[in-house]
Design a protein around this motif. Sequence first.
Motif, PDB file in Angstrom:
ATOM      1  N   VAL A   1      48.642  44.767  43.487  1.00 51.40           N
ATOM      2  CA  VAL A   1      47.817  43.301  44.201  1.00 51.40           C
ATOM      3  C   VAL A   1      47.860  43.682  45.623  1.00 51.40           C
ATOM      4  O   VAL A   1      46.615  43.969  45.986  1.00 51.40           O
ATOM      5  CB  VAL A   1      48.099  41.721  43.587  1.00 51.40           C
ATOM      6  CG1 VAL A   1      46.831  41.131  44.569  1.00 51.40           C
ATOM      7  CG2 VAL A   1      48.072  41.421  42.449  1.00 51.40           C
ATOM      8  N   LYS A   2      48.709  43.902  46.285  1.00 49.62           N
ATOM      9  CA  LYS A   2      48.620  43.217  47.701  1.00 49.62           C
ATOM     10  C   LYS A   2      48.112  44.804  48.188  1.00 49.62           C
ATOM     11  O   LYS A   2      47.370  45.378  49.162  1.00 49.62           O
ATOM     12  CB  LYS A   2      50.038  43.360  48.708  1.00 49.62           C
ATOM     13  CG  LYS A   2      50.033  43.399  50.054  1.00 49.62           C
ATOM     14  CD  LYS A   2      50.793  43.004  50.757  1.00 49.62           C
ATOM     15  CE  LYS A   2      52.273  44.200  50.092  1.00 49.62           C
ATOM     16  NZ  LYS A   2      53.544  43.869  50.753  1.00 49.62           N
ATOM     17  N   ASN A   3      48.655  45.840  47.530  1.00 44.18           N
ATOM     18  CA  ASN A   3      47.532  47.484  47.588  1.00 44.18           C
ATOM     19  C   ASN A   3      46.499  47.485  46.735  1.00 44.18           C
ATOM     20  O   ASN A   3      45.734  48.229  46.962  1.00 44.18           O
ATOM     21  CB  ASN A   3      48.835  48.567  47.212  1.00 44.18           C
ATOM     22  CG  ASN A   3      49.807  48.668  47.764  1.00 44.18           C
ATOM     23  OD1 ASN A   3      50.004  48.151  49.002  1.00 44.18           O
ATOM     24  ND2 ASN A   3      51.186  48.748  47.539  1.00 44.18           N
ATOM     25  N   GLY A   4      45.669  46.402  45.877  1.00 48.77           N
ATOM     26  CA  GLY A   4      44.074  46.897  46.235  1.00 48.77           C
ATOM     27  C   GLY A   4      43.985  47.092  44.753  1.00 48.77           C
ATOM     28  O   GLY A   4      43.456  48.099  44.193  1.00 48.77           O
ATOM     29  N   ALA A   5      45.132  46.844  43.622  1.00 45.08           N
ATOM     30  CA  ALA A   5      45.543  47.187  42.301  1.00 45.08           C
ATOM     31  C   ALA A   5      43.739  46.803  41.710  1.00 45.08           C
ATOM     32  O   ALA A   5      43.481  45.862  41.455  1.00 45.08           O
ATOM     33  CB  ALA A   5      46.128  46.781  41.442  1.00 45.08           C
ATOM     34  N   PHE A   6      43.030  47.860  40.515  1.00 46.85           N
ATOM     35  CA  PHE A   6      42.433  47.567  39.754  1.00 46.85           C
ATOM     36  C   PHE A   6      42.659  46.858  38.319  1.00 46.85           C
ATOM     37  O   PHE A   6      43.274  46.470  37.980  1.00 46.85           O
ATOM     38  CB  PHE A   6      42.223  48.965  39.166  1.00 46.85           C
ATOM     39  CG  PHE A   6      40.691  48.915  37.870  1.00 46.85           C
ATOM     40  CD1 PHE A   6      39.648  48.743  38.524  1.00 46.85           C
ATOM     41  CD2 PHE A   6      40.791  49.167  36.843  1.00 46.85           C
ATOM     42  CE1 PHE A   6      38.499  48.679  37.842  1.00 46.85           C
ATOM     43  CE2 PHE A   6      39.655  49.656  36.216  1.00 46.85           C
ATOM     44  CZ  PHE A   6      38.658  48.463  36.427  1.00 46.85           C
ATOM     45  N   LEU A   7      41.679  45.388  38.658  1.00 49.34           N
ATOM     46  CA  LEU A   7      42.488  44.294  38.046  1.00 49.34           C
ATOM     47  C   LEU A   7      42.133  44.440  37.139  1.00 49.34           C
ATOM     48  O   LEU A   7      40.067  43.793  36.855  1.00 49.34           O
ATOM     49  CB  LEU A   7      42.223  42.639  38.830  1.00 49.34           C
ATOM     50  CG  LEU A   7      43.228  42.823  40.362  1.00 49.34           C
ATOM     51  CD1 LEU A   7      42.520  41.331  40.833  1.00 49.34           C
ATOM     52  CD2 LEU A   7      44.303  42.518  39.850  1.00 49.34           C
ATOM     53  N   VAL A   8      42.247  44.264  36.043  1.00 46.57           N
ATOM     54  CA  VAL A   8      40.981  44.217  34.557  1.00 46.57           C
ATOM     55  C   VAL A   8      41.682  43.431  33.390  1.00 46.57           C
ATOM     56  O   VAL A   8      43.127  43.259  33.408  1.00 46.57           O
ATOM     57  CB  VAL A   8      41.510  45.474  33.639  1.00 46.57           C
ATOM     58  CG1 VAL A   8      41.031  45.715  32.605  1.00 46.57           C
ATOM     59  CG2 VAL A   8      41.012  46.743  34.711  1.00 46.57           C
TER      60      VAL A   8
ATOM     61  N   VAL B   1      48.631  35.973  36.980  1.00 47.15           N
ATOM     62  CA  VAL B   1      47.689  36.975  38.046  1.00 47.15           C
ATOM     63  C   VAL B   1      46.837  36.294  38.251  1.00 47.15           C
ATOM     64  O   VAL B   1      46.970  36.650  40.693  1.00 47.15           O
ATOM     65  CB  VAL B   1      47.456  38.559  36.714  1.00 47.15           C
ATOM     66  CG1 VAL B   1      46.092  39.138  37.920  1.00 47.15           C
ATOM     67  CG2 VAL B   1      48.110  39.350  36.272  1.00 47.15           C
ATOM     68  N   ASN B   2      45.824  35.430  38.744  1.00 43.67           N
ATOM     69  CA  ASN B   2      45.447  34.568  39.599  1.00 43.67           C
ATOM     70  C   ASN B   2      46.677  33.937  40.643  1.00 43.67           C
ATOM     71  O   ASN B   2      46.028  34.097  41.661  1.00 43.67           O
ATOM     72  CB  ASN B   2      44.709  33.108  39.203  1.00 43.67           C
ATOM     73  CG  ASN B   2      43.309  32.691  39.573  1.00 43.67           C
ATOM     74  OD1 ASN B   2      42.704  33.731  40.348  1.00 43.67           O
ATOM     75  ND2 ASN B   2      43.482  31.782  39.142  1.00 43.67           N
ATOM     76  N   LYS B   3      47.636  33.346  40.494  1.00 49.88           N
ATOM     77  CA  LYS B   3      48.493  33.072  41.471  1.00 49.88           C
ATOM     78  C   LYS B   3      48.625  34.026  42.381  1.00 49.88           C
ATOM     79  O   LYS B   3      48.921  33.524  43.600  1.00 49.88           O
ATOM     80  CB  LYS B   3      49.806  32.360  40.928  1.00 49.88           C
ATOM     81  CG  LYS B   3      49.673  31.261  40.343  1.00 49.88           C
ATOM     82  CD  LYS B   3      50.728  30.751  39.176  1.00 49.88           C
ATOM     83  CE  LYS B   3      50.596  29.248  38.020  1.00 49.88           C
ATOM     84  NZ  LYS B   3      51.180  29.683  37.830  1.00 49.88           N
ATOM     85  N   VAL B   4      49.368  35.208  42.363  1.00 45.44           N
ATOM     86  CA  VAL B   4      49.522  35.988  42.704  1.00 45.44           C
ATOM     87  C   VAL B   4      48.019  37.026  44.286  1.00 45.44           C
ATOM     88  O   VAL B   4      48.197  36.778  45.075  1.00 45.44           O
ATOM     89  CB  VAL B   4      50.133  38.158  42.063  1.00 45.44           C
ATOM     90  CG1 VAL B   4      50.271  38.651  43.674  1.00 45.44           C
ATOM     91  CG2 VAL B   4      51.047  37.188  41.270  1.00 45.44           C
ATOM     92  N   VAL B   5      46.867  36.293  43.330  1.00 48.13           N
ATOM     93  CA  VAL B   5      45.722  37.140  44.410  1.00 48.13           C
ATOM     94  C   VAL B   5      45.614  36.032  45.127  1.00 48.13           C
ATOM     95  O   VAL B   5      45.549  36.092  46.248  1.00 48.13           O
ATOM     96  CB  VAL B   5      44.899  37.576  43.015  1.00 48.13           C
ATOM     97  CG1 VAL B   5      43.832  37.538  44.054  1.00 48.13           C
ATOM     98  CG2 VAL B   5      44.520  38.533  41.828  1.00 48.13           C
ATOM     99  N   ASN B   6      45.654  34.879  44.653  1.00 49.54           N
ATOM    100  CA  ASN B   6      45.817  33.635  45.969  1.00 49.54           C
ATOM    101  C   ASN B   6      46.554  33.135  46.373  1.00 49.54           C
ATOM    102  O   ASN B   6      46.391  31.842  47.505  1.00 49.54           O
ATOM    103  CB  ASN B   6      44.275  32.326  45.065  1.00 49.54           C
ATOM    104  CG  ASN B   6      43.131  33.392  44.528  1.00 49.54           C
ATOM    105  OD1 ASN B   6      42.446  33.566  44.487  1.00 49.54           O
ATOM    106  ND2 ASN B   6      43.222  32.535  42.992  1.00 49.54           N
ATOM    107  N   GLY B   7      47.482  33.790  46.332  1.00 46.03           N
ATOM    108  CA  GLY B   7      48.649  33.802  46.888  1.00 46.03           C
ATOM    109  C   GLY B   7      49.487  32.089  46.379  1.00 46.03           C
ATOM    110  O   GLY B   7      49.694  31.425  47.585  1.00 46.03           O
TER     111      GLY B   7
END
Length: 105
Positions: free
Chosen positions: A21-28, A99-105
């Motif tokens: 996620v930190k490296n800009g992964a394609f989130l699907v 995934v949302n928890k990781v994206v939103n820190g």
Amino acid sequence: MFGIFKNILVQNDNLELIEAVKNGAFLVDVRTPGEFSSGSVKGAVNIPLDQIISQLSKFDNHKNIVVFCRSGNRSGQAKSILEQSGFKQVINGGTWEDVNKVVNG
């Protein structure tokens, strides 16, 4: 004993997810459009599991791919399909909430 190993595996998977996620992964999000519209991860695209094969071109040129769904089951299937189609850096993110928890820190 299994619980210890499970915790280690979950932590390692989480670190991999955080790094992607930190490296800009394609989130699907591989849930249905109806499920997707009820809430998902910011920046994620909706490619339902049953459309993965017909939309493989959307995954091209993405170094890291994170797939996720409601429970982790469909995303596990999506990961297998993508890997069988030649994509190397595919992570099963599990649930969209995780995934949302990781994206939103």
